[in-house]
Design an enzyme around this catalytic site. Structure first.
Site, short mmCIF file in Angstrom:
data_model
loop_
_atom_site.label_atom_id
_atom_site.label_comp_id
_atom_site.label_asym_id
_atom_site.label_seq_id
_atom_site.Cartn_x
_atom_site.Cartn_y
_atom_site.Cartn_z
N HIS A 52 -35.53 -57.20 22.28
CA HIS A 52 -34.96 -58.40 22.91
C HIS A 52 -34.91 -58.37 24.42
O HIS A 52 -34.38 -59.30 25.02
CB HIS A 52 -33.53 -58.65 22.40
CG HIS A 52 -33.47 -59.21 21.01
ND1 HIS A 52 -33.52 -60.56 20.76
CD2 HIS A 52 -33.40 -58.61 19.81
CE1 HIS A 52 -33.45 -60.76 19.45
NE2 HIS A 52 -33.38 -59.59 18.85
N LYS A 56 -30.43 -65.12 35.19
CA LYS A 56 -30.45 -66.51 34.71
C LYS A 56 -30.28 -67.51 35.87
O LYS A 56 -30.51 -68.69 35.72
CB LYS A 56 -29.38 -66.72 33.65
CG LYS A 56 -29.65 -65.93 32.35
CD LYS A 56 -28.51 -66.12 31.36
CE LYS A 56 -28.69 -65.35 30.05
NZ LYS A 56 -29.54 -66.05 29.05
N LYS A 81 -32.41 -75.63 21.84
CA LYS A 81 -31.37 -76.54 21.35
C LYS A 81 -31.33 -77.82 22.19
O LYS A 81 -31.14 -78.92 21.67
CB LYS A 81 -30.00 -75.85 21.39
CG LYS A 81 -29.91 -74.59 20.53
CD LYS A 81 -28.59 -73.85 20.80
CE LYS A 81 -28.67 -72.40 20.40
NZ LYS A 81 -27.55 -71.60 20.99
N LYS A 87 -24.95 -70.88 29.36
CA LYS A 87 -25.49 -69.61 28.87
C LYS A 87 -24.64 -68.52 29.52
O LYS A 87 -23.82 -68.82 30.40
CB LYS A 87 -26.96 -69.46 29.25
CG LYS A 87 -27.26 -69.75 30.73
CD LYS A 87 -28.74 -69.64 31.07
CE LYS A 87 -29.58 -70.78 30.56
NZ LYS A 87 -30.57 -70.38 29.58
N ARG A 88 -24.77 -67.27 29.08
CA ARG A 88 -24.06 -66.19 29.77
C ARG A 88 -24.36 -66.26 31.27
O ARG A 88 -25.46 -66.66 31.67
CB ARG A 88 -24.48 -64.83 29.20
CG ARG A 88 -23.90 -64.54 27.83
CD ARG A 88 -22.40 -64.54 27.85
NE ARG A 88 -21.93 -63.33 28.49
CZ ARG A 88 -21.26 -62.37 27.88
NH1 ARG A 88 -20.96 -62.47 26.60
NH2 ARG A 88 -20.87 -61.29 28.53
N THR A 105 -32.80 -69.34 23.52
CA THR A 105 -32.72 -70.26 22.38
C THR A 105 -31.96 -71.51 22.80
O THR A 105 -32.15 -72.57 22.20
CB THR A 105 -32.00 -69.61 21.17
OG1 THR A 105 -30.78 -69.02 21.64
CG2 THR A 105 -32.87 -68.55 20.52
C1 LIG Z 1 -27.65 -70.69 22.04
C2 LIG Z 1 -26.44 -70.03 22.58
C3 LIG Z 1 -26.58 -69.02 23.54
C4 LIG Z 1 -27.92 -68.60 24.10
O1 LIG Z 1 -28.24 -69.41 25.19
P1 LIG Z 1 -29.49 -69.06 26.17
O2 LIG Z 1 -29.57 -70.29 27.00
O3 LIG Z 1 -30.69 -68.88 25.31
O4 LIG Z 1 -29.11 -67.85 26.93
C5 LIG Z 1 -25.43 -68.42 24.02
N1 LIG Z 1 -24.21 -68.79 23.58
C6 LIG Z 1 -24.04 -69.77 22.67
C7 LIG Z 1 -22.66 -70.17 22.25
C8 LIG Z 1 -25.15 -70.42 22.14
O5 LIG Z 1 -24.98 -71.39 21.21
#
Ligand SMILES: *Cc1c(COP(=O)(O)O)cnc(C)c1O
Length: 822
Positions: A365, A562, A668, A556-557, A664
């Site tokens: 990952h 990022k 979404k 995101k984190r 991911t």
């Molecule tokens: C999808 C998701 C992530 C991952 O987000 P990235 O933009 O891919 O880093 C992190 N936290 C939650 C709650 C998510 O639903």
């Protein structure tokens, strides 16, 4: 005797559900009617729904055993499941029945749903991926066990005080957990520490006895995982640590009562808390213990199931189970399976090794060198003395194989060894996982490619056939149907409801991309989602947003790679332009952020403070707040993600090229009709290919360009001196414009950008600002934006986790669907 097969809790009609809920209110919750709260109704409903999955789950396990079918085991230290009630109702096909049942009882469906405390047993993307994969495995009718850790406290709850992140413990179990069934009789002992004794048995065979310093008991907690529209119901098995009673009793008998209680206290700390990632060193030994604990319980459990099979021996393990390692966290499993097979089952080394490699697959990952797990050798040896011996033996044989192919290439041998020699010896878990697996995969095409060229290059040269790509995906049940009921209805009305399990069918929307009437409906759905989010932001962040503005979202984190700070530089640039020229013509935008920072990550926490500080200034300046607003949504989690993704016009996917393995969140957003502004990183590359370049806002350096800039010696100061607007932007932040004149608080951040900038924020600044201007121009053309939005959703079918899982099934696990009859 009554018929034990009689079923009274499986009816799916509204009336049967209603009776079941009332039954649970009376007998499981046990409160007088007058004292019932919405939380009680939630728990009773959850129990009624759980009942409806039990027969499916029993039938799924039994069918796989009866037919001798291979079971997939997904080993993951994290499962970020999100709320379960809505998802289980959807997958069982009883949403309407449940709504009617609660209506009849006289309590609001949405109010009941809102009572669920989500299990935050993951940090972010990796844990959420595991949860999406469980949903798809069940939906694709693949018998599966998810194995993980039942953390008593999941990821911390984030509050924002004066713009700073404050961490609060996540007490997700305070009201109990109606979804899980504890199985105290399913338990295993896990050894830890001590020493190893080598001796010869009566037949002269070399044997090993491990004398541990401690023994901890792992207890099974099972949660059902229902597939959508099928009978398949899998199980998520989470292990919880307990003291071993007999040990405690020994101490008690010798009068040392408190030592016995103390042992209980320390044993149970093993599964007490989920560690936030990016935490340097703290609690390393307990982390290794957590990993070993859950993996050992899981493998013992699998071998126990094998022992009960009439038609198979442990030698058939690879035909009956596939074990997938979600990153290196469970990779100690390679050494543990060897120990169980060689030491405890007396198999020959070679045979045991053949079984091990044929059974494991490893998903990588990350390429970030600081995120590749290693354990200091001394600590590892003290904790798992027998495993260290086994790893040495695996390494000896492995390096012989390398030598046989490449000769005495010392550099190569040093690079590939399972034992690292740089700054103190260490055990390299990614190497252990790679050597112990027949299949190794990355999580997006670009990432898999980079793996073969960088961190696993030598391994790829040795075993090219073991490497493949499995691009991540997300479940459309949760992230479209549940999160976006308005869009779900519009899709059902337009192309039928087949998309829920065949996401490719969204392509059927393409022919409506230029249909004005459809476009109006599309925009109405988006606007309602934005109004819904605006309400939430107003109540949680106190910032009032206009749903007619462009919603520009980055959730995101929080991490330097990022680049949330690049996004902030854009906001400050616009702020300055407006201050210079109050009549400027800018399309109004709401910038929305969310995400947690690891508690020990200094710069990430300061980025949160910066976002809030810029927000406070922007939101309260009448020149600016008619065009810009900035909001930080506290405590980003799966529950509020349901409100956030569907409300985005623009999705920010702006990591430094080569750093985000897949992402991911990006998928979404696309699924819900957002346009993406992004770099050529992770799965963005494939999203752009699917959507068409004309429907994606691309900016920034490519992986090759990033490498070249770094090779030639990156000097961030050159970008500052070459761009007056960038210089001013940094000066405004450093000089205290957003911190009431305080020129200290953001100095570490600005100094980092000016003098180090490891993630090339300044190198991408000009390109990003220019691309954002294209976004603004495109936003002004409403019908063209709508068309691009529709096409993004229409072409997001590839990013269903059903597609990802089908590929894992075909290429790695070699498993077929099993139809379950109940
Ligand atoms: C999808 C998701 C992530 C991952 O987000 P990235 O933009 O891919 O880093 C992190 N936290 C939650 C709650 C998510 O639903």
């Amino acid at each position: 005797m009554t018929d034990i097969e009689e079923r009274s809790r499986s009816g799916l009609s509204a009336d049967e559900l209603r009776r079941s809920i009332i039954d649970h209110l009376r007998y499981s919750i046990g409160r007088p009617a007058a004292a019932l709260t919405p939380e009680h109704f939630y728990r009773a409903t959850a129990l009624a729904v759980r009942d409806r999955m039990q027969d499916n789950q029993a039938a799924t396990a039994q069918t796989a055993l009866d037919l001798g079918r291979k079971v997939t085991c997904y080993l993951s230290a994290e499962f970020l499941m999100g709320p379960q009630l809505g998802s289980n109702l959807l997958n069982l096909g009883i949403e309407e029945a449940a709504r009617a049942a609660l209506d009849e009882i006289g309590v609001g469906f949405d109010e009941v749903l809102a009572c669920e405390e989500e299990p935050g047993l993951g940090n972010g993307g990796l844990g959420r991926l595991a949860a999406c994969y469980l949903d798809s495995l069940a939906t694709l009718e693949c018998p599966t066990i998810g194995f993980g850790i039942r953390y008593e406290f999941g990821i911390f709850d984030q509050e924002i005080h004066d713009g700073w992140q404050v961490e609060k413990t996540d007490n997700w179990l305070v009201n109990g957990n109606p979804w899980e069934i504890p199985k105290p009789d399913v338990n295993y002992l896990v050894k830890w520490g001590g020493y190893v004794e080598h001796y010869a048995d009566d037949s002269g065979r070399g044997r090993v006895r491990w004398h541990p310093a401690r023994v901890i008991k792992g207890v099974d907690y099972d949660t059902p995982i229902q597939g959508y529209g099928v009978n398949t119901c899998n199980v998520l098995t989470l292990w919880s640590a307990r003291a071993v009673e007999s040990f405690a009793l020994d101490a008690f008998n010798t009068g040392d009562y408190y030592r016995a209680v103390e042992d209980e206290v320390t044993s149970e700390t093993v599964t007490k808390v989920l560690y936030p990632n990016d935490e340097p060193d703290v609690g390393k030994r307990l982390r290794l213990l957590q990993q070993y604990f859950f993996v050992s319980c899981s493998l013992q459990h699998v071998l126990h199931i094998m022992d009960d099979l009439a038609d198979a021996s442990v030698r058939d393990l690879p035909n009956r189970f596939a074990l997938q390692l979600n990153d290196t966290h469970p990779s100690i499993g390679v050494a543990e399976l060897m120990r169980l097979l060689v030491d405890e089952r007396q198999l020959d080394w070679d045979e045991a090794w053949g079984i091990t490699v044929a059974t494991f697959g490893y998903t990588n990952h990350t390429l970030l060198p600081e995120a590749l797990e290693t354990w200091p050798l001394a600590m590892f040896g003290e904790s798992l003395p027998r495993h260290l011996e086994i790893i040495y033996e695996i390494n000896r044989r492995f390096l012989d194989e390398v030598r046989a192919k490449f000769g005495d290439d010392d550099d190569r041998l040093r690079r590939m060894s399972l034992i690292g020699e740089d700054d103190g010896k260490s055990v390299r878990m990614a190497h252990l996982a790679t050597v112990g697996s027949h299949a190794i995969n990355g999580v997006a095409a670009l990432h898999s490619d980079l793996l073969k060229k960088s961190v696993l290059k030598d391994f790829y040269e040795l075993w090219p056939e073991r490497f493949s790509n499995k691009t991540n995906g997300v479940t459309p049940r949760r992230f479209l149907a549940l999160a976006n009921p308005g869009l779900r209805q519009l899709l059902d009305d337009t192309i039928g409801d087949g998309w829920l399990s065949h996401l490719d069918r969204l392509r059927g929307l393409e022919k409506f991309a230029d249909d004005a009437a459809f476009g109006d409906k599309w925009r109405a759905v988006k606007r309602a989602n934005k109004a819904r989010l605006a309400d939430y932001v107003s109540s949680t962040a106190g910032v009032h947003l206009d749903p007619d503005w462009l919603f520009d979202i980055q959730v995101k984190r929080i991490h330097e790679y990022k680049r949330q700070h690049l996004n902030v530089l854009h906001i400050v640039t616009l702020y300055h332009r407006i201050k210079q020229n109050p009549d400027i013509d800018i399309s109004p935008r709401a910038f929305i952020f969310g995400g947690k920072a690891a508690p020990g990550y200094f710069l990430a926490k300061r980025i949160i403070k910066l976002i809030n500080a810029v927000g406070e200034t922007v939101n309260n300046d009448p020149d600016v707040n008619r065009l810009l607003k900035v909001a930080f949504v506290p405590n980003f989690n799966v529950q509020n993600a349901h409100l956030i993704y569907p409300a985005a016009d623009l999705s920010e996917q702006i990591s430094t090229a080569g750093k985000e393995a897949s992402g991911t969140g990006n998928m979404k957003f696309m699924l819900n009709g957002a346009l993406t502004i992004g770099t050529l990183d992770g799965a963005n590359v494939e999203m752009r290919e699917e959507a068409g370049a004309e429907n994606f806002f691309l900016f920034g350096l490519t992986v090759d360009e990033v490498e070249r800039v770094k090779r030639e010696g990156y000097r961030p100061a050159d970008y500052v001196s070459g761009n007056a607007e960038l210089a001013t932007t940094l000066d405004l932040i450093a000089g205290g414009r957003f911190s009431r004149g305080d020129s200290e608080v953001f100095r570490p951040l600005v100094d980092n950008l000016r003098h180090d900038d490891p993630f090339l924020v300044l190198a991408d600044y000009a390109s990003y600002i220019e691309c954002q201007e294209q976004v603004s121009a495109a936003w002004r053309d409403v019908s063209s934006w709508t068309r691009m939005s529709i096409l993004n959703t229409a072409r997001s079918g590839k990013f269903s986790s059903d597609r990802s899982i089908a590929e894992y099934c075909d290429d790695i696990w070699n498993v077929l669907p099993v139809t379950v009859k109940v």
